[in-house]
Scaffold this motif. Structure first.
Motif, PDB file in Angstrom:
ATOM      1  N   ASP A  73     -55.166  25.616  -0.619  1.00 44.50           N
ATOM      2  CA  ASP A  73     -56.305  26.497   0.148  1.00 44.50           C
ATOM      3  C   ASP A  73     -57.423  26.318  -1.441  1.00 44.50           C
ATOM      4  O   ASP A  73     -57.192  27.109  -2.342  1.00 44.50           O
ATOM      5  N   PHE A  74     -58.485  25.707  -1.003  1.00 46.34           N
ATOM      6  CA  PHE A  74     -59.730  25.503  -1.719  1.00 46.34           C
ATOM      7  C   PHE A  74     -60.687  26.911  -1.709  1.00 46.34           C
ATOM      8  O   PHE A  74     -61.021  26.994  -0.458  1.00 46.34           O
ATOM      9  N   GLY A  75     -60.854  27.435  -2.666  1.00 44.74           N
ATOM     10  CA  GLY A  75     -61.584  28.581  -2.696  1.00 44.74           C
ATOM     11  C   GLY A  75     -60.809  29.828  -1.882  1.00 44.74           C
ATOM     12  O   GLY A  75     -61.235  30.419  -1.122  1.00 44.74           O
ATOM     13  N   CYS A  76     -59.396  30.011  -2.471  1.00 44.22           N
ATOM     14  CA  CYS A  76     -58.337  30.762  -2.121  1.00 44.22           C
ATOM     15  C   CYS A  76     -58.886  32.246  -2.321  1.00 44.22           C
ATOM     16  O   CYS A  76     -58.343  33.086  -1.588  1.00 44.22           O
ATOM     17  N   GLY A  77     -59.865  32.568  -3.123  1.00 45.77           N
ATOM     18  CA  GLY A  77     -60.162  33.938  -3.440  1.00 45.77           C
ATOM     19  C   GLY A  77     -59.001  34.842  -3.719  1.00 45.77           C
ATOM     20  O   GLY A  77     -58.102  34.571  -4.452  1.00 45.77           O
ATOM     21  N   PRO A  78     -58.694  36.143  -3.409  1.00 45.81           N
ATOM     22  CA  PRO A  78     -57.568  36.782  -3.693  1.00 45.81           C
ATOM     23  C   PRO A  78     -56.430  36.564  -3.083  1.00 45.81           C
ATOM     24  O   PRO A  78     -55.454  37.323  -2.837  1.00 45.81           O
ATOM     25  N   GLY A  79     -56.066  35.498  -2.310  1.00 47.25           N
ATOM     26  CA  GLY A  79     -54.837  35.195  -1.899  1.00 47.25           C
ATOM     27  C   GLY A  79     -54.726  35.594  -0.389  1.00 47.25           C
ATOM     28  O   GLY A  79     -53.542  35.567  -0.002  1.00 47.25           O
ATOM     29  N   ILE A 135     -54.880  20.598   3.734  1.00 45.65           N
ATOM     30  CA  ILE A 135     -55.705  21.389   2.714  1.00 45.65           C
ATOM     31  C   ILE A 135     -56.756  22.142   3.708  1.00 45.65           C
ATOM     32  O   ILE A 135     -57.161  21.611   4.656  1.00 45.65           O
ATOM     33  N   THR A 136     -57.005  23.420   3.309  1.00 50.22           N
ATOM     34  CA  THR A 136     -57.956  24.444   3.756  1.00 50.22           C
ATOM     35  C   THR A 136     -59.072  24.651   2.827  1.00 50.22           C
ATOM     36  O   THR A 136     -58.886  24.644   1.732  1.00 50.22           O
ATOM     37  N   LEU A 137     -60.198  24.735   3.578  1.00 44.52           N
ATOM     38  CA  LEU A 137     -61.519  25.284   2.746  1.00 44.52           C
ATOM     39  C   LEU A 137     -62.147  26.138   3.811  1.00 44.52           C
ATOM     40  O   LEU A 137     -62.821  25.575   4.674  1.00 44.52           O
TER      41      LEU A 137
END
Length: 279
Positions: A73-79, A135-137
């Protein structure tokens, strides 16, 4: 003062400046961004929990995420997504610019006894020998990147994908671009002290670039001790422009949706979600 106002209101070229670090690495703004991520009542840094839950449920089912799969996860932030992917049994990697967000994500993983690989890095610079099935964005991060940055990222995705793997990302559609207006405003402690805990004046200039289908929210933050400028670019897409960008990087768009929860595509939708695979 006149020259300063001219500079504040100056229109740059599309994607001329890149200031992501002002949001994600600054001590104060990164704290504010994390608060937005975790605030379930607003759709700002992340979507609401009910949507995230529905989205993950669809992603897990549609892409077969679970034991034996490898997800990034690209740009996953706080998960918010990585945590749920890991709970499905998948091997998960999360990459994000914000040290504060990554710290929160790691704490959550520790509390839930989940083994998630978190990388604190600008995902444009991320390199790995890992190969991913998915892959997620998510949350339209793709729109904030310049054309050259988007090509770079898609090229990385192409390399990082396992045979038969997929990319899932979402973007803003031209419906949102058409609704945007150029504005120029200023406010004392703009956005409720979002930019600083000290007093400041915040100027916002919104520019539209009709030919490129791009908008810019240009924030000029004037404090007693310093002045900063933050550029928030957004690219907007049609189905055709999306296909062109992906095909140039070796991908085939297999499906389009209205969101990353699998809602059927609607031409009037504000967003477009893309599922792509290697040609």
């Amino acid at each position: 003062m006149f020259d300063e106002l001219v500079q504040i209101n100056a229109r740059p070229l599309p994607f001329q400046y890149y200031t992501a670090d002002e949001l994600w690495t600054d001590e104060h703004t990164s704290k504010k961004m994390l608060e937005y991520h975790l605030n379930d009542s607003i759709d700002l840094s992340s979507r609401k929990r009910t949507f995230v839950d529905r989205s993950v449920q669809w992603i897990v089912s549609h892409f077969g995420v679970g034991s034996g799969s490898n997800v990034a996860d690209f740009g996953c932030g706080p998960g918010l997504y990585t945590t749920r992917f890991a709970e499905s049994g998948s091997s998960v990697t999360g990459i994000d610019f914000s040290e504060r967000s990554i710290r929160h994500a790691k704490e959550t993983a520790h509390q839930k006894e989940l083994n998630i690989n978190y990388v604190r890095q600008n995902y444009l610079e991320y390199e790995t020998e890992e190969r991913y099935d998915l892959i997620t964005l998510i949350f339209c991060d793709f729109c904030a990147l310049s054309p050259s940055q988007r090509r770079m990222l898609l090229s990385k995705f192409f390399t990082f994908l396992s045979p038969g793997g997929s990319v899932l990302l979402d973007v803003h559609s031209l419906n949102i671009f058409d609704s945007r207006q150029e504005v120029a405003t200023y406010e004392h402690n703009q956005l409720d002290h979002f930019w600083s805990s000290d007093d400041y004046y915040g100027f916002l200039n919104t520019f539209k670039y009709q030919e490129e289908k791009v908008t810019l929210d240009k924030y000029t933050i004037i404090e007693k001790a310093r002045t900063r400028v933050v550029y928030n670019w957004l690219q907007y897409f049609s189905r055709e422009s999306l296909r062109e960008e992906f095909e140039e990087c070796g991908f085939r768009i297999e499906e389009l949706y209205s969101d990353v929860a699998g809602s059927a595509f609607c031409p009037e939708s504000p967003d477009i979600a893309v599922v792509a695979r290697k040609k």
